[in-house]
Scaffold this motif. Structure first.
Motif, mmCIF file in Angstrom:
data_model
loop_
_atom_site.group_PDB
_atom_site.id
_atom_site.type_symbol
_atom_site.label_atom_id
_atom_site.label_comp_id
_atom_site.label_asym_id
_atom_site.label_seq_id
_atom_site.Cartn_x
_atom_site.Cartn_y
_atom_site.Cartn_z
ATOM 1 N N SER A 125 9.031 3.584 5.580
ATOM 2 C CA SER A 125 8.654 3.078 6.885
ATOM 3 C C SER A 125 7.848 1.788 6.721
ATOM 4 O O SER A 125 7.350 1.488 5.631
ATOM 5 C CB SER A 125 7.825 4.115 7.637
ATOM 6 N N SER A 126 7.699 1.075 7.811
ATOM 7 C CA SER A 126 6.907 -0.162 7.779
ATOM 8 C C SER A 126 5.467 0.127 7.401
ATOM 9 O O SER A 126 4.858 -0.602 6.610
ATOM 10 C CB SER A 126 6.934 -0.858 9.134
ATOM 11 N N LEU A 127 4.925 1.181 7.957
ATOM 12 C CA LEU A 127 3.536 1.528 7.666
ATOM 13 C C LEU A 127 3.347 1.843 6.187
ATOM 14 O O LEU A 127 2.401 1.346 5.549
ATOM 15 C CB LEU A 127 3.095 2.717 8.517
ATOM 16 N N TRP B 23 3.424 -1.416 4.229
ATOM 17 C CA TRP B 23 2.167 -2.165 4.349
ATOM 18 C C TRP B 23 1.085 -1.545 3.472
ATOM 19 O O TRP B 23 0.350 -2.263 2.794
ATOM 20 C CB TRP B 23 1.673 -2.171 5.781
ATOM 21 N N ILE B 24 0.965 -0.235 3.499
ATOM 22 C CA ILE B 24 -0.060 0.442 2.696
ATOM 23 C C ILE B 24 0.167 0.176 1.217
ATOM 24 O O ILE B 24 -0.774 -0.153 0.487
ATOM 25 C CB ILE B 24 -0.078 1.957 3.001
#
Length: 75
Positions: free
Chosen positions: A1-3, A6-7
């Motif tokens: 996922s995008s999240l 990013w993490i």
């Protein structure tokens, strides 16, 4: 996922896949280190400052809308 991306890219926390018991064990073990938590916490703050500031996001949305074709807007 995008999240999760990013993490990972920001080093802002831990991402563990569903059912990955060994990955969860490693994440919990790493989280036991105050220094690691401080480092990841600082990275998370920087990520939030960079990606989730209202003014910056409003400017991004305006730029996207302004970049739309007039044909798409009137449809």
């Amino acid at each position: 996922s995008s999240l999760a991306r990013w993490i990972r890219e920001a080093g802002a926390g831990w991402v563990v896949a569903e059912g990955d018991v060994e990955g969860l064990r490693r994440a919990v073990e790493e989280a036991g280190s105050a220094a690691t938590r401080a480092t990841k916490g600082a990275a998370a703050r920087e990520l939030a400052r960079r990606e989730f500031v209202q003014d910056a996001n409003c400017r991004r949305i305006v730029a996207m809308v302004e970049g739309l074709s007039p044909n798409l807007i009137s449809a």
